[in-house]
Scaffold this active site. Structure first.
Site, PDB file in Angstrom:
ATOM      1  N   ALA A   1       0.841  -1.197   0.000  1.00  0.00           N
ATOM      2  CA  ALA A   1       0.000   0.000   0.000  1.00  0.00           C
ATOM      3  C   ALA A   1       0.876   1.246   0.000  1.00  0.00           C
ATOM      4  O   ALA A   1       1.928   1.272   0.644  1.00  0.00           O
ATOM      5  CB  ALA A   1      -0.919  -0.009   1.215  1.00  0.00           C
ATOM      6  N   PRO A   2       0.471   2.300  -0.725  1.00  0.00           N
ATOM      7  CA  PRO A   2       1.262   3.529  -0.724  1.00  0.00           C
ATOM      8  C   PRO A   2       1.254   4.183   0.655  1.00  0.00           C
ATOM      9  O   PRO A   2       0.316   4.001   1.430  1.00  0.00           O
ATOM     10  CB  PRO A   2       0.547   4.410  -1.761  1.00  0.00           C
ATOM     11  CG  PRO A   2      -0.840   3.861  -1.857  1.00  0.00           C
ATOM     12  CD  PRO A   2      -0.718   2.400  -1.580  1.00  0.00           C
TER      13      PRO A   2
ATOM     14  N   ARG B   1       5.885   3.342   5.481  1.00  0.00           N
ATOM     15  CA  ARG B   1       5.826   1.992   6.037  1.00  0.00           C
ATOM     16  C   ARG B   1       5.600   2.053   7.544  1.00  0.00           C
ATOM     17  O   ARG B   1       6.218   2.828   8.258  1.00  0.00           O
ATOM     18  CB  ARG B   1       7.120   1.233   5.740  1.00  0.00           C
ATOM     19  CG  ARG B   1       7.354   0.985   4.255  1.00  0.00           C
ATOM     20  CD  ARG B   1       6.338  -0.014   3.705  1.00  0.00           C
ATOM     21  NE  ARG B   1       6.665  -0.455   2.365  1.00  0.00           N
ATOM     22  CZ  ARG B   1       6.123   0.036   1.249  1.00  0.00           C
ATOM     23  NH1 ARG B   1       5.221   1.006   1.327  1.00  0.00           N
ATOM     24  NH2 ARG B   1       6.455  -0.443   0.064  1.00  0.00           N
ATOM     25  N   GLY B   2       4.708   1.198   8.033  1.00  0.00           N
ATOM     26  CA  GLY B   2       4.394   1.192   9.445  1.00  0.00           C
ATOM     27  C   GLY B   2       5.485   0.554  10.282  1.00  0.00           C
ATOM     28  O   GLY B   2       6.255  -0.282   9.798  1.00  0.00           O
ATOM     29  N   MET B   3       5.543   0.926  11.558  1.00  0.00           N
ATOM     30  CA  MET B   3       6.533   0.362  12.468  1.00  0.00           C
ATOM     31  C   MET B   3       6.038  -0.913  13.131  1.00  0.00           C
ATOM     32  O   MET B   3       6.816  -1.687  13.686  1.00  0.00           O
ATOM     33  CB  MET B   3       6.912   1.396  13.535  1.00  0.00           C
ATOM     34  CG  MET B   3       7.688   2.576  12.988  1.00  0.00           C
ATOM     35  SD  MET B   3       8.244   3.721  14.277  1.00  0.00           S
ATOM     36  CE  MET B   3       6.727   4.618  14.594  1.00  0.00           C
TER      37      MET B   3
ATOM     38  N   LYS C   1      -3.821  -5.799   6.496  1.00  0.00           N
ATOM     39  CA  LYS C   1      -2.816  -5.396   7.474  1.00  0.00           C
ATOM     40  C   LYS C   1      -2.364  -6.619   8.280  1.00  0.00           C
ATOM     41  O   LYS C   1      -3.196  -7.336   8.854  1.00  0.00           O
ATOM     42  CB  LYS C   1      -3.399  -4.328   8.420  1.00  0.00           C
ATOM     43  CG  LYS C   1      -3.992  -3.128   7.685  1.00  0.00           C
ATOM     44  CD  LYS C   1      -4.631  -2.116   8.618  1.00  0.00           C
ATOM     45  CE  LYS C   1      -3.611  -1.313   9.360  1.00  0.00           C
ATOM     46  NZ  LYS C   1      -4.231  -0.153  10.063  1.00  0.00           N
TER      47      LYS C   1
ATOM     48  N   ASP D   1     -13.817   0.632  10.401  1.00  0.00           N
ATOM     49  CA  ASP D   1     -14.152  -0.700  10.884  1.00  0.00           C
ATOM     50  C   ASP D   1     -13.139  -1.692  10.326  1.00  0.00           C
ATOM     51  O   ASP D   1     -12.561  -1.495   9.260  1.00  0.00           O
ATOM     52  CB  ASP D   1     -15.563  -1.072  10.426  1.00  0.00           C
ATOM     53  CG  ASP D   1     -16.128  -2.259  11.186  1.00  0.00           C
ATOM     54  OD1 ASP D   1     -15.515  -2.673  12.194  1.00  0.00           O
ATOM     55  OD2 ASP D   1     -17.181  -2.781  10.774  1.00  0.00           O
TER      56      ASP D   1
END
Length: 573
Positions: free
Chosen positions: A317-318, A321-323, A338, A373
């Site tokens: 996903a653009p 980047r998540g931690m 996710k 949600d």
């Protein structure tokens, strides 16, 4: 194994458990009218949570009953379960909620067996329900004004009455008639074929009641929603009249809590909603009225159909980047997937179990239109060919315990799905001046409305919020959320000495739940212009006293109003 495998007996226990679930579901939903009439707002919140939890509770009870009734040798012989499925099909054909009972059967099967054994032979991966249903009793009321709008409105509010009187029904109807004439073309109000069709049951959510339907002629139609409020001590107030499809769509948004409504034939009501909101997927509509498990089934069917009929491939996903989470998506399917990384950034003081707990919390709290949600899935299997190589390589690197390649299949052991949005930080990079102002205004409102619902986002960085297709700002990263009342908001103490003021480290103690709102500006905004604009729009968010005031109100039992629609002429209340 004897030939007389008890397929019919197993099917009867499964459907008996479903009847128990549906009876309890109806009981909770039926109490919504009383809670609205008595202004029992905290009870309404508790009922909403209880109804969400009800499904898994009743699935667990039914699985336990099956284990009590049959030996494991009989019950756990998966080769015989196509017989149970066939028996169930015969028993649910005459039900008015037959599509829901297929999902229930699937839940029971998954409660008994490993996901490795999921197949369409044993389960309802694809529905067996006919796409066209036979006609059943009408669930709507129709009104034809023939130019007499005031008479029509009077009849509507005669039909939809409560044990509490309307506060000013004459004034409300006069205002609604003016709004109808303002919202619709002149010729429509004079059209002798103009019809207003309303669902016969009132929908309830939080502190509001809603009449839902449509206005139509032979040529055109408009959705219609009339929200009602109970102002304690003053009676019921007709709050608005909404005919804009985008606004009605927001009321039924994936960011809202689920409605309470008496629906005896769910598929017919969903069909009715689909006619007035054609842009909504049926999965989202089922979810919006509390059937979130069936919404999950409809979502999964749409996903596998999309994969089977397109060349779409999963990509990362653009966005930043998540931690904690890694996020991938299908470009042609409006959803993100996710997964939890195996290792978190050192700055994140959470573990896997805590992240799961936070994401599950979102399902049960009031999302007030500001939190997406989620649906939780286990053991998704996708064709290897459906993954962009770079995407798969990254997923295998950051989450090898969750993403596994098995031959020509990719197994995703655990993930959440959410509606895809444009990350707010990316949106602002390409927005013009007016769009930046509007987005930052809504960003601040999102934080305030979450706080009003007793939710503190924790990590309020722009990258953790998204912009929907309707331009609303929504929070979607939940690994640091907490109840607002659990946070200790503090002012930064004044420095004791010049050395304190010049120190690189705080000169005061900081507890694990301490938050200093004065530190927000540089933390949230690298762009100085955006920082100054947000200060003008929502500067009170930088003051610990603002947050403490909300905490005091919540602890005093106040359920703060958050409206899912624009309140013309009501903003002063």
């Amino acid at each position: 194994m004897p030939q007389s495998w008890p397929a019919a007996d197993i099917a009867r226990i499964i459907l008996s458990g479903f009847d128990d679930y549906r009876d309890n579901f109806r009981r909770i939903a039926d109490g919504a009218r009383h809670r609205f009439e008595q202004a029992q707002w905290q009870e309404a919140q508790r009922a909403s949570t209880a109804r969400i939890n009800l499904y898994e509770e009743k699935v667990g009870e039914t699985v336990a009953r099956l284990h009590q009734a049959f030996s494991d040798e009989v019950l756990m012989d998966v080769s015989q379960w196509p017989l149970a499925k066939s028996a169930c099909i015969g028993m649910i054909d005459l039900r008015l909620d037959d599509e829901l009972s297929e999902t229930w059967y699937n839940s029971i099967f998954c409660g008994l067996f490993s996901h490795d054994l999921i197949s369409d032979g044993c389960m309802f991966i694809h529905t067996t329900r006919p796409s066209l249903r036979r006609a059943r009793a009408a669930q709507t009321r129709s009104y034809t004004p023939r130019g007499e709008l005031s008479s029509m409105l009077r009849q509507i509010f005669t039909d939809y009455r409560f044990s509490v009187d309307y506060a000013d029904l004459f004034g409300d109807m006069r205002r609604l008639e003016a709004q109808l004439r303002e919202n619709l073309p002149d010729w429509v109000c004079k059209d002798p074929e103009l019809t207003v069709e309303l669902f016969s049951s009132v929908l309830y959510r939080n502190k509001g009641a809603y009449l839902v339907g449509r206005i139509y002629t032979h040529e055109e139609q408009w959705p219609l929603v009339i929200p009602l409020l109970h102002r304690e001590g003053r009676g019921i107030q007709v709050d608005a009249l909404i005919t804009d499809e985008a606004e009605v769509s927001i009321i039924f948004s994936f960011t809202r809590s689920y409605f309470m409504v008496d629906v005896s034939v769910p598929v017919e009501f969903i069909g009715f909603l689909k006619r007035i909101l054609p842009g909504k997927h049926v999965a989202e509509l089922y979810t919006s009225i509390g059937f979130y498990k069936h919404g999950k089934s409809e979502f999964y069917r749409a996903l596998i159909n999309h994969l089977a009929n397109t060349d779409d491939r999963f990509i990362m996903a653009p966005g930043v980047r998540g931690m904690v989470m890694s996020v991938f998506t299908l470009p042609g399917f409006n959803t993100v997937f996710k997964i939890i990384k195996d290792r978190f950034s050192p700055s994140k003081n959470v573990d896997r179990a805590t992240v799961i707990e936070k994401y599950r919390l979102v399902k049960s709290v009031d999302r007030v239109g500001r939190m997406a949600d989620t649906q939780e899935f286990a053991d998704f299997r996708f064709p290897l060919s459906k993954f962009d190589p770079a995407c798969l390589e990254e997923l295998l690197e950051v989450a090898p315990s969750t993403v596994v390649v098995e031959g020509d299949t990719v197994l995703i052991r655990h993930c959440w799905t959410e509606r895809r949005m444009t990350p707010l930080n990316l949106y602002l990079e390409h927005a013009n001046e007016a769009q930046v102002r509007e987005a930052l205004e809504d960003y601040g409102l999102a934080i305030k409305q979450l706080a009003a619902a007793n939710i503190f986002p924790g990590d309020m960085l722009l990258k953790n919020f998204g912009v929907t297709r309707h331009g609303r700002v929504v929070f979607y990263d939940y690994d640091e959320i907490s109840y607002l009342t659990e946070v200790n908001f503090r002012h930064i103490p004044a420095p004791r000495t010049p050395e304190d003021e010049m120190a690189s480290e705080p000169w005061y103690s900081i507890g694990p739940h301490d938050v200093f709102p004065e530190e927000f500006p540089p933390f949230l905004f690298a762009d100085i212009g955006q920082r100054r604009l947000f200060d003008q729009l929502h500067g009170e968010l930088y003051n610990a006293d603002y947050w403490k005031g909300l905490q005091d109100a919540i602890l005093a039992g106040k359920v703060i109003d958050v409206f899912p629609y624009r309140r013309k002429g009501r903003d002063e209340e």
